[in-house]
Design a protein around this motif. Structure first.
Motif, PDB file in Angstrom:
ATOM      1  N   PHE A 172      -6.700 -83.290  32.394  1.00 45.37           N
ATOM      2  CA  PHE A 172      -8.016 -82.677  32.197  1.00 45.37           C
ATOM      3  C   PHE A 172      -7.961 -81.166  32.396  1.00 45.37           C
ATOM      4  O   PHE A 172      -8.671 -80.404  31.726  1.00 45.37           O
ATOM      5  N   PHE A 209     -10.140 -78.468  29.934  1.00 47.87           N
ATOM      6  CA  PHE A 209     -11.568 -78.364  30.227  1.00 47.87           C
ATOM      7  C   PHE A 209     -11.891 -77.243  31.202  1.00 47.87           C
ATOM      8  O   PHE A 209     -11.146 -76.964  32.136  1.00 47.87           O
ATOM      9  N   ASN A 258     -18.782 -79.524  18.144  1.00 46.16           N
ATOM     10  CA  ASN A 258     -18.693 -79.349  19.603  1.00 46.16           C
ATOM     11  C   ASN A 258     -20.052 -78.813  20.079  1.00 46.16           C
ATOM     12  O   ASN A 258     -20.751 -78.119  19.350  1.00 46.16           O
ATOM     13  N   ARG A 288     -12.516 -85.078  37.882  1.00 44.96           N
ATOM     14  CA  ARG A 288     -12.136 -85.923  36.758  1.00 44.96           C
ATOM     15  C   ARG A 288     -11.676 -87.304  37.215  1.00 44.96           C
ATOM     16  O   ARG A 288     -11.985 -88.317  36.594  1.00 44.96           O
ATOM     17  N   THR A 312     -18.193 -75.006  32.200  1.00 42.37           N
ATOM     18  CA  THR A 312     -18.795 -75.926  31.222  1.00 42.37           C
ATOM     19  C   THR A 312     -19.198 -77.221  31.901  1.00 42.37           C
ATOM     20  O   THR A 312     -20.302 -77.742  31.703  1.00 42.37           O
ATOM     21  N   TYR A 313     -18.291 -77.739  32.723  1.00 40.47           N
ATOM     22  CA  TYR A 313     -18.576 -78.998  33.423  1.00 40.47           C
ATOM     23  C   TYR A 313     -19.862 -78.869  34.242  1.00 40.47           C
ATOM     24  O   TYR A 313     -20.722 -79.755  34.223  1.00 40.47           O
ATOM     25  N   GLN A 336     -14.588 -75.954  23.821  1.00 40.03           N
ATOM     26  CA  GLN A 336     -13.585 -76.344  22.830  1.00 40.03           C
ATOM     27  C   GLN A 336     -14.011 -75.856  21.448  1.00 40.03           C
ATOM     28  O   GLN A 336     -13.977 -76.597  20.484  1.00 40.03           O
ATOM     29  N   GLY A 374     -20.032 -75.786  25.572  1.00 38.20           N
ATOM     30  CA  GLY A 374     -18.724 -76.422  25.620  1.00 38.20           C
ATOM     31  C   GLY A 374     -17.598 -75.419  25.803  1.00 38.20           C
ATOM     32  O   GLY A 374     -17.820 -74.209  25.991  1.00 38.20           O
ATOM     33  N   CYS A 419     -23.330 -80.820  33.534  1.00 31.47           N
ATOM     34  CA  CYS A 419     -23.764 -81.782  34.561  1.00 31.47           C
ATOM     35  C   CYS A 419     -25.183 -81.475  35.043  1.00 31.47           C
ATOM     36  O   CYS A 419     -25.979 -82.390  35.259  1.00 31.47           O
ATOM     37  N   HIS A 431     -15.234 -83.279  22.080  1.00 34.69           N
ATOM     38  CA  HIS A 431     -15.032 -82.082  21.266  1.00 34.69           C
ATOM     39  C   HIS A 431     -15.231 -82.461  19.806  1.00 34.69           C
ATOM     40  O   HIS A 431     -15.518 -83.626  19.483  1.00 34.69           O
ATOM     41  N   LEU A 478     -19.891 -85.838  27.303  1.00 32.47           N
ATOM     42  CA  LEU A 478     -19.707 -84.711  28.224  1.00 32.47           C
ATOM     43  C   LEU A 478     -18.434 -83.904  27.986  1.00 32.47           C
ATOM     44  O   LEU A 478     -18.475 -82.675  27.918  1.00 32.47           O
ATOM     45  N   THR A 479     -17.309 -84.576  27.907  1.00 34.62           N
ATOM     46  CA  THR A 479     -16.047 -83.843  27.817  1.00 34.62           C
ATOM     47  C   THR A 479     -15.396 -83.963  26.444  1.00 34.62           C
ATOM     48  O   THR A 479     -14.206 -83.687  26.298  1.00 34.62           O
TER      49      THR A 479
END
Lengths: 364, 364
Positions: A262, A266, A102, A229, A270-271, A108, A106, A275, A65, A62-63
């Protein structure tokens, strides 16, 4: 965590970029959106063989790169899977050519909600289209095409990375010869989704979220992102691991530090996009999915960890069972580890040796 | 959940109040604070025997209140432990006189951070003194004194209620003859404290928190409180329970509804004071604690539930072991239940029968 044989690991590596979608060759997404410009950030390690038959594709979680191994200038700060990838390591860069991109959506290096929308010049923000896992795979398939890579010796991924590798097996049967799915799932539980819902609530209710248009206001939803986070971290580590590593005295400051760091790396949109994609991921709901995977005849190794209460053994067992029902035998090994879901990033006993042995087999 | 024998349960009940500390007889707190005015909200059910020897004290959990059984006008809306307390129920109001008080620091009738500070006339807010569990017990001891109650046949509490009953046994050895500690703990784990830390971060980082002085601003930290409650709920129910009750489709709206309804009834400063108290609770760190409990010779029943991952069997086993080491044998029963920590509020097989049988024994 050091390499299995005490090697130094990879040295300086750099992140590269490729354009994989253009207005002339746009990316049409599973849920109807279209992206006319897609860039992918990726790293490669090792050397592509003349026969181009030694490719290992690494898919991050998920997080994560593209920077999976080696370093970017400071040898003490290593990529997120440095213990797994390098000379003499399980994904052996003396032997394999490793591609680590990536993912789409995302923040990154690959196109995502914080990238400029070509129609407006401003970040997409909440207007970034909804994604499915098959879209993430489509972008990485295009990347391999750009790099001139056909068959893939192995796809390797942990957590959400494993989900992408599973999707690869169905989306282009036969192209990926082997798959290592570590602490993966083919379907979130209600509890998994519950934690995701709380994290999303924290982010979207932050007054600095501005309906996702925080960039236009020159802010980020820092409070909500931090809470999200901190919470996620609790689900990545086992109760026993938290006790041993941080204890009653250290847990709060550990979570605070995790939350704060975080924010620097981030993006909230994107999160949210990823999700929601995870919540919807349920490929075996399509009766044809398992048959498509089986038609490619891949060798599959599923690994799970005893103390993982996010995507533990029941998750791996479910996907193994679905594939077996379609006639594809899958090797499933549960490994003892006290470190919960995070075990896939660490080196519990037997884990690296299993991956190394599986990847070292001759191509079938 | 209906009563064991299909009875109707208690009818209309009312919450009463008693003043238990005054400027002339203030409450001196364990951490140095002083409260010159303390009121307690409480309910009673059943009839006090002429010998005053049939008292059962009920202690509620973190977000509970005095209204444990019966109803306040709408017979379909019952107290939080109505399945446990009533005519013919395990805490049998045909036989026992039940006292159910709200705890100190609370926000539902007993003095707490939202009560007026006598020095200023405004709510204490963040100036409410820090509490320990022994302070909560001190207030309820004063309440029993006001009610003319000496010995207590039994103290019964679940979760944080069980922690208060345990503290009672040490603070006034011999006064409480029996104790039922359900899904209790004598020491939070790092994981427990981690979830608490995330909830506190959500509340205190809400811009409407104003350092705890939200009442003066005419607001409440609704966003943070909602996230805290959604998160807490996930830790109260097992993964299997969430799946069975709400499923993948229902989980988010269930958590949203839980979070929203919490805002109407709970105060953020109370939440923070009680969470900090819980984090610090570790009575067996004092070597004399277990001996004080044992000196009173109480009969103790500890109950835990298989799927409780908040204060599960290991928590009960720890406190049982510490008491046994001090020479006090404790009965500990682990009950099978799919409903996680919330099981103590429900009626898994064998639970109510165990409590009923334990309470029905003649006073030793």
């Amino acid at each position: 965590m050091s390499g299995r044989h005490g090697e130094e690991g990879l040295g300086l590596v750099t992140t590269q970029r490729a354009v994989v979608a253009t207005p002339e060759d746009p990316l049409r997404l599973a849920r109807g959106g279209v992206l006319e410009h897609v860039e992918v950030a990726y790293e490669t390690y090792g050397t592509l063989s003349p026969a181009r038959d030694n490719v290992v594709l690494v898919a991050h979680a998920l997080t994560g790169h593209a920077h999976a191994a080696g370093h970017h200038g400071d040898p003490t700060r290593r990529g997120w899977w440095d213990s797994m990838i390098g000379p003499g390591r399980p994904v052996d860069t003396d032997r394999f050519f490793v591609v680590s991109p990536n993912l789409l959506g995302g923040c990154q290096g690959t196109t995502g909600p914080s990238s400029p929308d070509p129609r407006t010049g401003r970040p997409y923000g909440p207007d970034f289209p909804e994604l499915e896992t098959t879209d993430l795979v489509a972008v990485h398939r295009r990347l391999l095409d750009v790099l001139g890579i056909g068959p893939v010796h192995a796809g390797v991924g942990g957590s959400m990375g494993g989900m992408q590798v599973l999707q690869w097996l169905a989306d282009e049967p036969g192209r990926v010869h082997r798959a290592v799915l570590v602490a993966a799932t083919a379907r979130l539980t209600a509890e998994n989704m519950g934690f995701s819902a709380v994290a999303r609530e924290a982010i979207t209710s932050d007054p600095d979220f501005h309906g996702g248009r925080y960039a236009e206001h020159g802010v980020i939803p820092a409070r909500g992102l931090k809470v999200a986070r901190m919470l996620a971290h609790l689900t990545y580590v086992s109760a026993e691991g938290l006790e041993a590593k941080y204890g009653r005295e250290g847990i709060e400051s550990y979570l605070q530090a995790q939350g704060d760091s975080f924010l620097e790396r981030f993006d909230a949109n994107t999160y949210l996009v990823l999700c929601r994609l995870l919540d919807r991921f349920d490929p075996f709901a399509d009766p044809a999915f398992a048959a498509r995977v089986a038609s490619g005849g891949p060798e599959v190794l599923a690994l799970s960890f005893t103390s993982d209460w996010r995507f533990g053994t029941a998750h791996s067992a479910y996907l193994v069972e679905r594939l077996a029902a379609a006639g594809l035998p899958v090797e499933h090994v549960e490994l003892a580890s006290a470190w919960g879901h995070d075990s896939f990033l660490l080196d519990p006993p037997g884990y690296h040796a299993r991956v190394a042995a599986f990847l070292a087999r001759a191509v079938g």
